[in-house]
Enzyme design. Structure first.
Site, PDB file in Angstrom:
ATOM      1  N   GLY A 126     -11.888 -15.394   4.254  1.00 49.32           N
ATOM      2  CA  GLY A 126     -10.443 -15.262   4.212  1.00 49.32           C
ATOM      3  C   GLY A 126      -9.971 -14.056   5.002  1.00 49.32           C
ATOM      4  O   GLY A 126     -10.639 -13.608   5.933  1.00 49.32           O
ATOM      5  N   CYS A 127      -8.825 -13.516   4.640  1.00 54.15           N
ATOM      6  CA  CYS A 127      -8.236 -12.379   5.354  1.00 54.15           C
ATOM      7  C   CYS A 127      -9.172 -11.180   5.347  1.00 54.15           C
ATOM      8  O   CYS A 127      -9.622 -10.741   4.289  1.00 54.15           O
ATOM      9  CB  CYS A 127      -6.913 -12.008   4.710  1.00 54.15           C
ATOM     10  SG  CYS A 127      -6.170 -10.507   5.393  1.00 54.15           S
ATOM     11  N   PHE A 128      -9.437 -10.636   6.530  1.00 51.87           N
ATOM     12  CA  PHE A 128     -10.391  -9.517   6.576  1.00 51.87           C
ATOM     13  C   PHE A 128      -9.862  -8.235   5.941  1.00 51.87           C
ATOM     14  O   PHE A 128     -10.629  -7.363   5.578  1.00 51.87           O
ATOM     15  CB  PHE A 128     -10.926  -9.255   7.987  1.00 51.87           C
ATOM     16  CG  PHE A 128      -9.939  -9.230   9.128  1.00 51.87           C
ATOM     17  CD1 PHE A 128      -8.601  -8.919   8.963  1.00 51.87           C
ATOM     18  CD2 PHE A 128     -10.379  -9.517  10.421  1.00 51.87           C
ATOM     19  CE1 PHE A 128      -7.722  -8.876  10.030  1.00 51.87           C
ATOM     20  CE2 PHE A 128      -9.516  -9.479  11.511  1.00 51.87           C
ATOM     21  CZ  PHE A 128      -8.170  -9.165  11.310  1.00 51.87           C
ATOM     22  N   TRP A 129      -8.543  -8.111   5.783  1.00 56.31           N
ATOM     23  CA  TRP A 129      -8.018  -6.946   5.063  1.00 56.31           C
ATOM     24  C   TRP A 129      -8.576  -6.918   3.641  1.00 56.31           C
ATOM     25  O   TRP A 129      -8.955  -5.865   3.136  1.00 56.31           O
ATOM     26  CB  TRP A 129      -6.491  -7.009   4.978  1.00 56.31           C
ATOM     27  CG  TRP A 129      -5.769  -6.968   6.283  1.00 56.31           C
ATOM     28  CD1 TRP A 129      -6.276  -6.651   7.517  1.00 56.31           C
ATOM     29  CD2 TRP A 129      -4.382  -7.263   6.481  1.00 56.31           C
ATOM     30  NE1 TRP A 129      -5.285  -6.747   8.463  1.00 56.31           N
ATOM     31  CE2 TRP A 129      -4.124  -7.117   7.863  1.00 56.31           C
ATOM     32  CE3 TRP A 129      -3.349  -7.644   5.628  1.00 56.31           C
ATOM     33  CZ2 TRP A 129      -2.842  -7.330   8.399  1.00 56.31           C
ATOM     34  CZ3 TRP A 129      -2.080  -7.860   6.165  1.00 56.31           C
ATOM     35  CH2 TRP A 129      -1.829  -7.700   7.541  1.00 56.31           C
ATOM     36  N   CYS A 130      -8.599  -8.100   3.010  1.00 60.87           N
ATOM     37  CA  CYS A 130      -9.095  -8.199   1.634  1.00 60.87           C
ATOM     38  C   CYS A 130     -10.593  -7.921   1.566  1.00 60.87           C
ATOM     39  O   CYS A 130     -11.064  -7.168   0.703  1.00 60.87           O
ATOM     40  CB  CYS A 130      -8.823  -9.592   1.080  1.00 60.87           C
ATOM     41  SG  CYS A 130      -7.091 -10.106   1.067  1.00 60.87           S
TER      42      CYS A 130
END
EC number: 1.8.4.11
Length: 218
Positions: free
Chosen positions: A51-55
């Site tokens: 998923g989102c790499f920020w997470c």
């Protein structure tokens, strides 16, 4: 009419994504021999897409033995991918992280446990509302030992949940670092609406499940 338009648009999007994932260029990546990244100053590297790499960056940075986590792109067939290009779903790349860790403190096997324990393991091509092949789940292996660890854990989890596990298993080829503004995004932008409503809750759910793996300041 709106429903028909939505269905047609969604079909087009999925079709484009499937074309990117099933192209001959992408097949060549999937069937390649893995590239093994050598230790550097005693530190190893592992690569995950979830998923989102920020997470994902924030989750792995909370783990004891992890020195640094870098956001980027991996798993695709194009060179020098950008955020904009990967978001088209046509590059084959997924938002990924490079986890730099001390193998004397945390094992690759534990990092795989963190991977499966910090996502919806049955969601295909996305996590939550982040939908698209660029958000799909991939675990990258660098040698046959790592591949065996991944496949065994995936098999055990599938039996436990009686469900198909969405994570793809790829031979690692190359990691492309994302643009500077993506690095440490959650830590640097705590008031961003996405961070507040998606990233931080996902991190907190992980922390509640794996308190024994967390660094003292987390």
């Amino acid at each position: 009419m709106k429903h028909l338009i939505f269905t047609f648009t969604l079909t087009l999007i999925i079709s484009c994504q499937n074309t990117a994932q099933n192209s001959k260029a992408q097949e060549a990546i999937i069937n390649s021999n893995p590239v093994e990244v050598p230790l550097k100053n005693g530190k190893a590297r592992a690569y995950f897409a979830s998923g989102c790499f920020w997470c994902v960056e924030a989750i792995y940075e909370s783990i004891k033995g992890v020195d640094e986590v870098i956001s980027g792109y991996s798993g695709g067939h194009t060179k020098n991918p950008t955020y904009e290009a990967s978001n088209t779903g046509k590059t084959g790349h997924a938002e990924s992280v490079e986890v730099i860790y001390d193998p004397n403190i945390v094992s690759f096997s534990t990092l795989v446990d963190v991977y499966f324990g910090s996502q919806n393991v049955t969601q295909v091509n996305g996590q939550g509302n982040d939908i698209g092949s660029q958000y799909r789940s991939i675990i990258f292996y660098q040698n046959e030992e790592q591949k065996a660890i991944i496949l065994k854990k995936k098999e055990v989890l599938a039996k436990k949940l009686n469900a198909k596990i969405a994570a793809e298993v790829y031979p690692f080829q190359k990691f492309w670092k994302a643009e500077d503004y993506h690095q440490n995004y959650e830590r640097l932008h705590p008031n961003n609406p996405y961070v507040r409503n998606v990233s931080i809750p996902r991190l907190n759910r992980f922390k509640a499940k794996f308190p024994e793996l967390l660094k003292e300041n987390h």
